[in-house]
Design an enzyme around this catalytic site. Structure first.
Site, PDB file in Angstrom:
ATOM      1  CE  LYS A  76      -3.920   2.129   2.459  1.00  0.00           C
ATOM      2  NZ  LYS A  76      -4.883   2.012   3.572  1.00  0.00           N
ATOM      3  CB  SER A 151      -8.221   3.973   2.522  1.00  0.00           C
ATOM      4  OG  SER A 151      -7.412   3.327   3.493  1.00  0.00           O
ATOM      5  CB  SER A 175      -8.765   1.129   5.349  1.00  0.00           C
ATOM      6  OG  SER A 175      -9.515   2.288   5.108  1.00  0.00           O
TER       7      SER A 175
HETATM    8  N1  GLN Z   1     -13.563   4.724   5.721  1.00  0.00           N
HETATM    9  C1  GLN Z   1     -12.998   5.195   6.954  1.00  0.00           C
HETATM   10  C2  GLN Z   1     -12.553   6.635   6.764  1.00  0.00           C
HETATM   11  O1  GLN Z   1     -12.833   7.176   5.765  1.00  0.00           O
HETATM   12  C3  GLN Z   1     -11.864   4.322   7.381  1.00  0.00           C
HETATM   13  C4  GLN Z   1     -10.650   4.511   6.565  1.00  0.00           C
HETATM   14  C5  GLN Z   1      -9.492   3.677   7.065  1.00  0.00           C
HETATM   15  O2  GLN Z   1      -9.672   2.669   7.738  1.00  0.00           O
HETATM   16  N2  GLN Z   1      -8.297   4.136   6.737  1.00  0.00           N
HETATM   17  O3  GLN Z   1     -11.939   7.207   7.592  1.00  0.00           O
END
Ligand code: GLN
Length: 483
Positions: A76, A151, A175
């Site tokens: 990532k 994400s 995410s």
């Molecule tokens: N969807 C959540 C956010 O927008 C979690 C994102 C994540 O876990 N990095 O913050």
């Protein structure tokens, strides 16, 4: 070969049936074919990857290889990797070449793994659809009209499309688990503090946790064995004895107590997801597990609490992007203040700006008690729900997401509906618990459904065991999209 497990690939490498160079090259070719459309990778550097593959081949030739030696792994783009462009999905870091390795990258390097490239992600990991990336949206390999989740959407799509045998992700509110669910792969977010955050670009430091994303629980266990461990450069890294996360994989599930939180099967859960999850639970009963109903009464509070605390931490963490030390700087400005303003106005996307504004607001002198302090108190209550629940069960199960993958563009103009897609994952981060998602079938539209398994603190080996036993009995994890 593209559907082989990590163990099978390791055996092929050890037996010299294939070299790491050949293996890496075959994935690079698949990326070349599929990535222009799927957009799962932000940066691919064949020369760098093949250099690592050659080094791995030398280790293997000398009989010095471990289980991950020579295996290509997609990273990532939130993990700093020395000499690699590391963007975090943002224009702000669009030109940033990391001068050092994240602890996770260092560990993969020591294991002799090959960095296959840097995967696409929501900007600064803020999002649930991979649509906030400065480098464009990622398509779901199962249905190119659908989001891959976020994400870690690039990592999820890369593994689902078999452009990589495995990948890394990070999970602040879901995410790893949410994109794993939406793309039919397996992913685990470990207990907070198990994987070092050193060199992992910070979003919300008290929630961020790195973890593996792969085809199966067994693969995730092998990857976690490399990723986890104490690191004194991360003040929240836990100094615990080294564990073998694969040690319990073969344990039968007789007598396992599965807690089903009634709040996770209530209004808002799509009927096709509910049905698929129920079928998975039935399979678990066949494997010898018992089911108990539990309650996590503060579930409804987790999204509002998260959207106070995560932006608060983000607003502080992202203050470092000032155009002075590294990253983007506005090309034209009048004076220092103007340079800061223009740099941040041009370098950050809309969602990141929204979070910074919310975070700054809830931390401001007038509102701190009403929002930030209140949210911290509620966070404690949410964690207590799980402590109480684990008195009644060994693991908790439920859907990872309320629906299967939604369409690209469907929620981009409605942040609140986007935020709600994390309703079942976010509380786990607030409590610091481990959670994972495994593929258990498909919804009405043919898009994958993920089962969430939540473990008690340091319950990773147990969760991986629970997931692996299901994967021995079923083949959802081996299904591949036709591309
Ligand atoms: N969807 C959540 C956010 O927008 C979690 C994102 C994540 O876990 N990095 O913050």
């Amino acid at each position: 070969m593209i559907n082989s497990s990590l163990k099978q690939l390791a055996a092929q490498l050890a037996a010299k049936k294939i070299s790491s160079r050949e293996l890496t090259q075959s994935y690079l070719s698949r990326i070349e074919t599929l990535n222009p459309d799927l957009n799962a990778f932000i940066t691919v550097d064949a020369e760098k990857s093949l250099m690592q593959a050659d080094a791995a081949d030398k280790l293997l030739a000398a009989g010095l290889g471990g289980v991950l030696t020579g295996i290509p792994i997609a990273q990532k783009d939130i993990f700093c990797a020395q000499g690699w462009r590391t963007t975090c999905g943002s224009k702000m870091l669009g030109n940033f070449i990391a001068p050092y390795d994240a602890n996770v990258i260092e560990r993969f390097n020591v294991a002799g793994a090959v960095n296959l490239g840097k995967t696409n992600m929501d900007e600064f990991a803020m999002g649930s659809s991979n649509e906030t990336s400065h480098f464009g949206k990622v398509k779901n390999p199962w249905d190119k009209l659908a989001v891959p989740g976020g994400s870690s959407g690039g990592s999820a799509a890369a593994v689902a499309a078999r452009m990589a045998p495995a990948a890394t992700g990070t999970d602040t509110g879901g995410s790893i688990r949410q994109p794993a669910a939406l793309t039919g792969i397996t992913g685990i977010k470990p207990t907070y503090g198990v994987v070092s955050r050193y060199g992992m670009i910070a979003f919300a430091s008290s929630l961020d946790q790195g973890g593996p994303m792969a085809k199966s629980a067994e693969d995730c266990a092998l990857l976690l064995n490399t990723m986890a461990g104490f690191d004194n450069r991360d003040s929240t890294s836990l100094d615990r004895p080294v564990e073998d996360y694969a040690r319990d994989l073969a344990q039968p599930l007789n007598g396992l107590k599965i807690g089903l939180p009634k709040e996770y099967f209530a209004e808002g859960l799509a009927p096709d997801v509910a049905q698929t999850i129920e079928a998975a639970i039935t399979e678990y009963k066949k494997l010898g597990a018992q089911v108990v109903e539990i309650s996590l009464p503060n579930t409804q509070l987790s999204i509002p609490v998260y959207y106070v605390l995560a932006p608060a931490e983000a607003s502080s963490n992202l203050a470092r992007y000032d155009g002075v030390r590294y990253g983007y700087r506005a090309p034209e400005y009048k004076d220092l203040t103007d340079m800061y303003k223009k740099t941040r106005a041009q370098g950050f996307g809309a969602e990141v700006k929204r979070r910074i504004l919310i975070g700054t607001y809830v931390l401001s002198a007038g509102y701190y008690d009403a929002y930030y302090l209140k949210a911290q108190k509620l966070r404690r209550l949410i964690a207590q729900d799980f402590t109480d629940a684990f008195k009644l069960c060994d693991v908790i199960m439920g859907p990872t997401t309320p629906t299967t993958a939604f369409n690209l563009g469907e929620k981009s103009d409605d942040p609140v509906s986007m935020y709600l897609s994390d309703i079942y994952t976010i509380a786990v981060n607030l409590a610091g618990l481990p959670g994972m998602s495994i593929p258990v079938g498909f919804g009405a539209n043919g898009r994958p459904v993920g089962l969430q398994i939540i473990g008690n603190y340091f319950g990773e080996a147990k969760m991986l065991n629970v997931a692996h036993q299901y994967q021995l009995a079923t083949d959802w994890h081996q299904r591949m999209p036709i591309l």
